[in-house]
Enzyme design. Structure first.
Site, PDB file in Angstrom:
ATOM      1  N   SER A 101       0.866  -1.193   0.000  1.00  0.00           N
ATOM      2  CA  SER A 101       0.000   0.000   0.000  1.00  0.00           C
ATOM      3  C   SER A 101       0.898   1.237   0.000  1.00  0.00           C
ATOM      4  CB  SER A 101      -0.949  -0.005   1.198  1.00  0.00           C
ATOM      5  OG  SER A 101      -0.250  -0.221   2.395  1.00  0.00           O
TER       6      SER A 101
ATOM      7  N   ASP B 120      -2.619  15.080  15.980  1.00  0.00           N
ATOM      8  CA  ASP B 120      -2.014  16.006  16.947  1.00  0.00           C
ATOM      9  C   ASP B 120      -2.619  17.368  16.737  1.00  0.00           C
ATOM     10  OD1 ASP B 120      -0.016  14.240  18.142  1.00  0.00           O
ATOM     11  OD2 ASP B 120       0.815  14.207  16.116  1.00  0.00           O
TER      12      ASP B 120
ATOM     13  N   HIS C 186       3.741  -0.906   3.836  1.00  0.00           N
ATOM     14  CA  HIS C 186       3.021   0.348   3.569  1.00  0.00           C
ATOM     15  C   HIS C 186       4.086   1.429   3.389  1.00  0.00           C
ATOM     16  CE1 HIS C 186      -0.265   3.318   4.000  1.00  0.00           C
ATOM     17  NE2 HIS C 186       0.592   4.034   4.709  1.00  0.00           N
TER      18      HIS C 186
ATOM     19  N   GLU D 162       1.061   5.549   0.742  1.00  0.00           N
ATOM     20  CA  GLU D 162       0.429   6.704   1.392  1.00  0.00           C
ATOM     21  C   GLU D 162       0.807   8.008   0.687  1.00  0.00           C
ATOM     22  OE1 GLU D 162       0.418   6.672   5.704  1.00  0.00           O
ATOM     23  OE2 GLU D 162       1.064   8.761   5.689  1.00  0.00           O
TER      24      GLU D 162
ATOM     25  N   PHE E  19      11.274  14.993  10.593  1.00  0.00           N
ATOM     26  CA  PHE E  19      10.137  14.088  10.840  1.00  0.00           C
ATOM     27  C   PHE E  19      10.427  13.198  12.041  1.00  0.00           C
ATOM     28  CE2 PHE E  19       8.755  13.661   6.065  1.00  0.00           C
ATOM     29  CZ  PHE E  19       8.149  14.895   6.130  1.00  0.00           C
TER      30      PHE E  19
HETATM   31  P1  FAD Z   1      -3.740   7.173  19.934  1.00  0.00           P
HETATM   32  O1  FAD Z   1      -3.787   5.727  19.595  1.00  0.00           O
HETATM   33  O2  FAD Z   1      -4.954   7.792  20.528  1.00  0.00           O
HETATM   34  O3  FAD Z   1      -2.495   7.372  20.912  1.00  0.00           O
HETATM   35  C1  FAD Z   1      -2.008   8.661  21.228  1.00  0.00           C
HETATM   36  C2  FAD Z   1      -1.261   8.647  22.555  1.00  0.00           C
HETATM   37  O4  FAD Z   1      -2.209   8.470  23.624  1.00  0.00           O
HETATM   38  C3  FAD Z   1      -0.267   7.490  22.697  1.00  0.00           C
HETATM   39  O5  FAD Z   1       0.820   7.951  23.467  1.00  0.00           O
HETATM   40  C4  FAD Z   1      -1.055   6.438  23.466  1.00  0.00           C
HETATM   41  O6  FAD Z   1      -0.203   5.556  24.214  1.00  0.00           O
HETATM   42  C5  FAD Z   1      -1.917   7.313  24.383  1.00  0.00           C
HETATM   43  N1  FAD Z   1      -3.220   6.707  24.732  1.00  0.00           N
HETATM   44  C6  FAD Z   1      -4.090   6.126  23.887  1.00  0.00           C
HETATM   45  N2  FAD Z   1      -5.196   5.710  24.553  1.00  0.00           N
HETATM   46  C7  FAD Z   1      -5.011   6.071  25.849  1.00  0.00           C
HETATM   47  C8  FAD Z   1      -5.788   5.930  27.041  1.00  0.00           C
HETATM   48  N3  FAD Z   1      -6.984   5.339  27.024  1.00  0.00           N
HETATM   49  N4  FAD Z   1      -5.279   6.411  28.190  1.00  0.00           N
HETATM   50  C9  FAD Z   1      -4.064   7.018  28.228  1.00  0.00           C
HETATM   51  N5  FAD Z   1      -3.280   7.181  27.124  1.00  0.00           N
HETATM   52  C10 FAD Z   1      -3.754   6.716  25.961  1.00  0.00           C
HETATM   53  N6  FAD Z   1      -1.468  12.305  11.829  1.00  0.00           N
HETATM   54  C11 FAD Z   1      -2.293  13.145  11.195  1.00  0.00           C
HETATM   55  O7  FAD Z   1      -2.549  14.245  11.695  1.00  0.00           O
HETATM   56  N7  FAD Z   1      -2.863  12.848   9.985  1.00  0.00           N
HETATM   57  C12 FAD Z   1      -2.649  11.648   9.398  1.00  0.00           C
HETATM   58  O8  FAD Z   1      -3.171  11.391   8.305  1.00  0.00           O
HETATM   59  C13 FAD Z   1      -1.778  10.707  10.042  1.00  0.00           C
HETATM   60  N8  FAD Z   1      -1.551   9.494   9.515  1.00  0.00           N
HETATM   61  C14 FAD Z   1      -0.788   8.595  10.209  1.00  0.00           C
HETATM   62  C15 FAD Z   1      -0.653   7.294   9.709  1.00  0.00           C
HETATM   63  C16 FAD Z   1       0.092   6.342  10.387  1.00  0.00           C
HETATM   64  C17 FAD Z   1       0.206   4.939   9.813  1.00  0.00           C
HETATM   65  C18 FAD Z   1       0.742   6.696  11.610  1.00  0.00           C
HETATM   66  C19 FAD Z   1       1.582   5.687  12.333  1.00  0.00           C
HETATM   67  C20 FAD Z   1       0.601   7.966  12.121  1.00  0.00           C
HETATM   68  C21 FAD Z   1      -0.171   8.921  11.452  1.00  0.00           C
HETATM   69  N9  FAD Z   1      -0.378  10.204  11.946  1.00  0.00           N
HETATM   70  C22 FAD Z   1      -1.198  11.089  11.287  1.00  0.00           C
HETATM   71  C23 FAD Z   1       0.269  10.630  13.202  1.00  0.00           C
HETATM   72  C24 FAD Z   1      -0.643  10.400  14.417  1.00  0.00           C
HETATM   73  O9  FAD Z   1      -1.809  11.175  14.295  1.00  0.00           O
HETATM   74  C25 FAD Z   1       0.144  10.809  15.658  1.00  0.00           C
HETATM   75  O10 FAD Z   1       1.171   9.877  15.900  1.00  0.00           O
HETATM   76  C26 FAD Z   1      -0.683  11.031  16.925  1.00  0.00           C
HETATM   77  O11 FAD Z   1       0.144  11.649  17.895  1.00  0.00           O
HETATM   78  C27 FAD Z   1      -1.243   9.772  17.554  1.00  0.00           C
HETATM   79  O12 FAD Z   1      -2.265   9.240  16.832  1.00  0.00           O
HETATM   80  P2  FAD Z   1      -2.827   7.774  17.207  1.00  0.00           P
HETATM   81  O13 FAD Z   1      -3.971   7.510  16.326  1.00  0.00           O
HETATM   82  O14 FAD Z   1      -1.742   6.792  17.253  1.00  0.00           O
HETATM   83  O15 FAD Z   1      -3.351   8.078  18.706  1.00  0.00           O
END
Ligand code: FAD
Length: 283
Positions: free
Chosen positions: A14, A107, A264, A16, A214
């Site tokens: 895939s 973020d 990916h 991105e 990055f």
């Molecule tokens: P989460 O899974 O919610 O985790 C965020 C943080 O919170 C982690 O430290 C986790 O340990 C903690 N956490 C989660 N749940 C809990 C809980 N219940 N209690 C306490 N702590 C908790 N960013 C963008 O803005 N746009 C994009 O399109 C984008 N695409 C991405 C694609 C991939 C494949 C990856 C790996 C990252 C991407 N990102 C993108 C970056 C991502 O948004 C950031 O890394 C962001 O900081 C975390 O997103 P997440 O979905 O992993 O968050």
């Protein structure tokens, strides 16, 4: 070492993209898509600016790719969003025939204070399942070298598992250059009965300054020896790219040899580097 192929059906591919800002960028992306679609990827994904900053552009590009008949997965980040705004987007994508999403927290952009109605990506995954049932295949993010805000690898794994329990079908990792970090993460997840595919995210190396920036932001380590070699190329872009190709191809070969479920590529909208790595692999 656990079999990496537990729930896979071969090495999927895939790519991105990010939504371009200019008409030239849109044209360049069309060209990249044309080249990469010849490699028959399972899907293309398009990033989405947290806080909705590039929302319209993402939606536009997704529509264009879907109309070309290609499989496409919009990224959807929930920070700063409301349930209503997410529900509207889900309905829109469903109407367009989109069947896959990458569900993220995102973020908060600097200066933005409204965190919205979702706290974590697991809340978004649960909401998607509640609103759209099983219509979408849901991908979530995984962090072999730990998410920078997590307090420990164990806590980060717990939080990853929350996303799986909420209904994620598959995961894509943050990029990494230490294959052992990926294998260790998968092994720890399998030990906790996580069976979904965990697909390595791969960042080709073409620009050291950009990569270093990055990596500082997202917590992905550039191993010291790679950093030193890249820095020593200075302005010799061709040699840097040749070295980057060699290093990342070797990483991907290690992963493919261990039967990872897919690769990916973070393409940064360039077809060449990812396509060259994929073509160089013995599969
Ligand atoms: P989460 O899974 O919610 O985790 C965020 C943080 O919170 C982690 O430290 C986790 O340990 C903690 N956490 C989660 N749940 C809990 C809980 N219940 N209690 C306490 N702590 C908790 N960013 C963008 O803005 N746009 C994009 O399109 C984008 N695409 C991405 C694609 C991939 C494949 C990856 C790996 C990252 C991407 N990102 C993108 C970056 C991502 O948004 C950031 O890394 C962001 O900081 C975390 O997103 P997440 O979905 O992993 O968050």
């Amino acid at each position: 070492m656990t079999d990496m192929n537990d729930s896979s059906i071969g090495t999927h591919l895939s790519f991105e993209f990010f939504p371009p800002n200019t008409p030239e960028g849109v044209a360049k992306l069309r060209q990249s898509r044309k080249v990469l679609s010849e490699l028959q990827p399972e899907f293309f994904s398009v990033t989405y600016g947290a806080g909705g900053s590039t929302q319209e552009k993402t939606v536009g590009i997704i529509g264009e790719i879907a109309e070309e008949g290609l499989q496409v997965a919009p990224h959807l980040s929930c920070i700063g969003a409301t349930r209503t705004s997410i529900a509207e987007l889900l309905d829109h994508y469903r109407e367009k025939g989109v069947r896959r999403l990458v569900a993220l927290r995102g973020d908060l952009p600097s200066g933005m204070v409204d965190r919205g109605e979702f706290r974590y990506a697991s809340d978004l995954v649960a909401f998607i399942r509640k609103h759209s049932g099983d219509w979408f295949k849901i991908e979530v993010a995984a962090y072999p070298e730990m998410h920078p805000q997590a307090t420990s690898p164990g806590q980060d794994l717990d939080n990853f598992i929350r996303k799986v329990d909420a209904g994620a079908d598959s995961a894509i990792t943050q990029y990494f250059y230490n294959a052992s970090a990926y294998f260790d993460f998968v092994e720890r997840a399998r030990a906790r009965n996580v069976t979904i595919p965990i697909v390595p995210g791969i960042m080709p190396i073409t620009n050291f300054t950009q990569l270093a920036r990055f990596s500082d932001n997202c917590g992905a380590e550039i191993p010291r020896w790679i950093r030193l070699r890249l820095a020593a190329f200075h302005d010799d872009v061709d040699s840097l790219r040749a070295f980057g190709h060699e290093v990342v191809t070797a990483l991907c070969q290690t992963l493919v040899d261990k039967q990872v479920p897919g690769i990916h590529f973070y393409t940064l909208n360039q077809a060449g580097p990812s396509a060259a790595i994929w073509k160089a692999l013995r599969r």
